[in-house]
Design a protein around this motif. Sequence first.
Motif, PDB file in Angstrom:
ATOM      1  N   UNK A 145       0.950  -0.729   0.287  1.00  0.00           N
ATOM      2  CA  UNK A 145       0.387  -0.673   0.406  1.00  0.00           C
ATOM      3  C   UNK A 145       0.803   1.303   0.423  1.00  0.00           C
ATOM      4  N   UNK A 146       0.287   2.429  -0.636  1.00  0.00           N
ATOM      5  CA  UNK A 146       1.409   3.362  -1.389  1.00  0.00           C
ATOM      6  C   UNK A 146       1.003   4.493  -0.423  1.00  0.00           C
ATOM      7  N   UNK A 147       1.098   5.497   0.637  1.00  0.00           N
ATOM      8  CA  UNK A 147      -0.011   6.528   1.382  1.00  0.00           C
ATOM      9  C   UNK A 147       1.167   8.023   0.670  1.00  0.00           C
ATOM     10  N   UNK A 162      -8.849   0.011 -11.817  1.00  0.00           N
ATOM     11  CA  UNK A 162      -8.553  -1.540 -12.189  1.00  0.00           C
ATOM     12  C   UNK A 162      -6.839  -0.888 -11.300  1.00  0.00           C
ATOM     13  N   UNK A 163      -6.291  -2.545 -11.200  1.00  0.00           N
ATOM     14  CA  UNK A 163      -5.054  -2.127 -11.461  1.00  0.00           C
ATOM     15  C   UNK A 163      -4.321  -0.754 -11.372  1.00  0.00           C
ATOM     16  N   UNK A 164      -4.587  -0.642 -12.536  1.00  0.00           N
ATOM     17  CA  UNK A 164      -4.001   0.912 -13.080  1.00  0.00           C
ATOM     18  C   UNK A 164      -4.221   2.681 -12.073  1.00  0.00           C
ATOM     19  N   UNK A 165      -2.996   2.933 -11.927  1.00  0.00           N
ATOM     20  CA  UNK A 165      -2.766   3.897 -10.598  1.00  0.00           C
ATOM     21  C   UNK A 165      -2.546   5.302 -11.523  1.00  0.00           C
ATOM     22  N   UNK A 166      -3.294   6.078 -11.855  1.00  0.00           N
ATOM     23  CA  UNK A 166      -2.948   7.216 -12.923  1.00  0.00           C
ATOM     24  C   UNK A 166      -2.691   8.360 -12.088  1.00  0.00           C
ATOM     25  N   UNK A 215       1.321  16.313 -15.979  1.00  0.00           N
ATOM     26  CA  UNK A 215       0.942  15.446 -17.077  1.00  0.00           C
ATOM     27  C   UNK A 215      -0.179  14.050 -16.674  1.00  0.00           C
ATOM     28  N   UNK A 216      -0.411  13.191 -16.779  1.00  0.00           N
ATOM     29  CA  UNK A 216      -0.808  11.830 -16.086  1.00  0.00           C
ATOM     30  C   UNK A 216       0.123  11.306 -15.737  1.00  0.00           C
ATOM     31  N   UNK A 217       0.609  10.552 -15.445  1.00  0.00           N
ATOM     32  CA  UNK A 217       1.989   9.369 -14.308  1.00  0.00           C
ATOM     33  C   UNK A 217       1.546   8.395 -14.216  1.00  0.00           C
ATOM     34  N   UNK A 218       1.297   6.925 -15.051  1.00  0.00           N
ATOM     35  CA  UNK A 218       1.532   6.056 -14.848  1.00  0.00           C
ATOM     36  C   UNK A 218       1.678   5.684 -13.545  1.00  0.00           C
ATOM     37  N   UNK A 219       1.303   5.029 -12.351  1.00  0.00           N
ATOM     38  CA  UNK A 219       2.845   4.619 -10.800  1.00  0.00           C
ATOM     39  C   UNK A 219       2.624   3.236 -11.089  1.00  0.00           C
ATOM     40  N   UNK A 275       7.139   4.639  -8.781  1.00  0.00           N
ATOM     41  CA  UNK A 275       7.606   5.047 -10.111  1.00  0.00           C
ATOM     42  C   UNK A 275       6.480   6.185 -10.948  1.00  0.00           C
ATOM     43  N   UNK A 276       7.244   7.271 -11.238  1.00  0.00           N
ATOM     44  CA  UNK A 276       5.800   7.388 -12.300  1.00  0.00           C
ATOM     45  C   UNK A 276       6.535   7.920 -13.950  1.00  0.00           C
ATOM     46  N   UNK A 277       5.860   7.148 -14.873  1.00  0.00           N
ATOM     47  CA  UNK A 277       5.990   7.495 -16.404  1.00  0.00           C
ATOM     48  C   UNK A 277       4.652   8.404 -16.840  1.00  0.00           C
ATOM     49  N   UNK A 278       5.155   8.881 -17.550  1.00  0.00           N
ATOM     50  CA  UNK A 278       3.901   9.521 -18.684  1.00  0.00           C
ATOM     51  C   UNK A 278       3.222   8.953 -19.553  1.00  0.00           C
ATOM     52  N   UNK A 279       1.786   8.747 -18.455  1.00  0.00           N
ATOM     53  CA  UNK A 279       0.636   8.252 -19.353  1.00  0.00           C
ATOM     54  C   UNK A 279       1.443   7.389 -20.737  1.00  0.00           C
ATOM     55  N   UNK A 280       0.621   5.939 -21.034  1.00  0.00           N
ATOM     56  CA  UNK A 280       1.306   5.747 -23.319  1.00  0.00           C
ATOM     57  C   UNK A 280       0.809   7.003 -23.563  1.00  0.00           C
ATOM     58  N   UNK A 281      -0.808   7.651 -23.595  1.00  0.00           N
ATOM     59  CA  UNK A 281      -1.389   8.461 -24.518  1.00  0.00           C
ATOM     60  C   UNK A 281      -0.635   9.613 -24.819  1.00  0.00           C
ATOM     61  N   UNK A 282       0.169  10.021 -23.986  1.00  0.00           N
ATOM     62  CA  UNK A 282       0.807  10.967 -24.632  1.00  0.00           C
ATOM     63  C   UNK A 282       1.606  10.886 -25.601  1.00  0.00           C
TER      64      UNK A 282
END
Length: 479
Positions: free
Chosen positions: A216-218, A271-275, A300-304, A316-323
């Motif tokens: 769990x991430x807080x 779901x499991x994707x955390x943006x 920018x929205x980021x996938x965690x 880790x944070x990555x720009x969502x692939x939509x970018x």
Amino acid sequence: PPATPQYRPAYHFTPAAHWMNDPNGMVYVNGTYHLFFQHYPEGMVWGPMHWGHATSRDLVSWQEQPIALFPDKLGMIFSGSAVLDVNNTAGFGKNALVAIFTYHNPDEEKKGTNKHQYQGIAYSLDEGKTWTKYPGNPVLPNPGIQDFRDPKVSWNPVAKQWVMTLATKDRITFYGSPNLKTWAKLSEFGEKLGSHGGVWECPDLFPLTLGGKTYWVLLVSINPGGPNGGSATQYFVGQFDGRKFTPTTTTQKWVDWGRDNYAGVTWANTGARKIFLGWMSNWDYANQVPTSPWRSAMTTPRDLALRQVGSEIYLTSQPVPEVAKLAQPARKLTSLTVKNELSLAEKLPSPGTQFQLRMSTKQLRDFQLVFGNAQGEELVVGFDKAKNEYYIDRSKVGDNSFSPKFAGRAPGPRLATSPAADLTLLFDAASVEVFADDGLTTLTDIFFPKQPLTTLSLRAPSGLTVETLSYAQLAASAK
Ligand code: FRU
């Protein structure tokens, strides 16, 4: 002030006009990402807070919608979250959207009772277009805690109830509820842990898996007390048993080391994707930045995700692939050897002010990517090997006189241990977001150049071999 269209980003959200701060109520419903936000629709500085509203189907093109929540006699509408009540636990209707937010009551505040912030709810039966405030508000009155705000609610399948993560001055307090209307205290966390340079705000709590195991991430935003001054977001990794958060973190961790990523939280119902999305500013100067007729943009929205380095687990944070879908054909250079300074202006014509740059090397050494112009302005993104840190330096770009706290260099430690390194940079008019080592170190800074930055040179005083350096224009998304 004169309009500043040159600072208007193309793929980051900004309101058409007026003040914005924290992202609120982020929830994904039927293919639409909803973004609500702290908004003062009558002014260019912070004022009586409303929830503005915007929607997107792809996270990069945003449509602003009518204001969702207005202040009322209980107070202004401060930050909070929204959930999709699939099972109609609140009785507002199946699949009602329920917003859980803080009321801030300035009249109460003047009385000095410390009870001027309390939680309310509102619901929407038409996917966020119109909202009805619950007549039984507040649903969580204030026990006498000066800062008592920013509820982030999610369904906890273990406890089989809603769990609210609330910022309560110098700690997080968790509350539970079967129906979003009555709340009981579960536990507290953090009074003696983490950073306490400022008040705790805008928390989030969510699970992520790593190697088949759930953690769990807080997230906890703090202001001031950020690693480079002012506002920033720390996080803890641990376990949550439905009642209590137990950290396994031993070192201080930050979501982003730049100056401009605050109050970020994640979308509900993905779901499991955390943006994740943050407010791309800092309370040190947010009210003074030279844009018009709006103030502030989101990141920018980021996938965690989680990654283990040594014995520590990091976010880790990555720009969502939509970018990347906005990317025009990339211009690419391979096997560049740099001694001192290499101007890339002829090799790579300017991609404009919206672009993505990628760079990789097998042997990371000191370097500076210098984005400049004929006026001598320079925005620098670099790495300092002796200090083992990446940095953004905006001290030589733009007229920074609007705030003494703005100009400067923001470093963030390199956490990766490999000699090889890669970086992705996203530019959008007046911001740069740096994702180093696949998002293990991230830095976000805004800047306001007097003229567009059109030249690029690479400085490497001790020599550097770059495997690939590419950049691609990011087309403004269809509006
Ligand atoms: C964070 C914050 C929140 C509060 C909101 C008010 O930036 O201070 O704690 O709810 O802004 O606009």
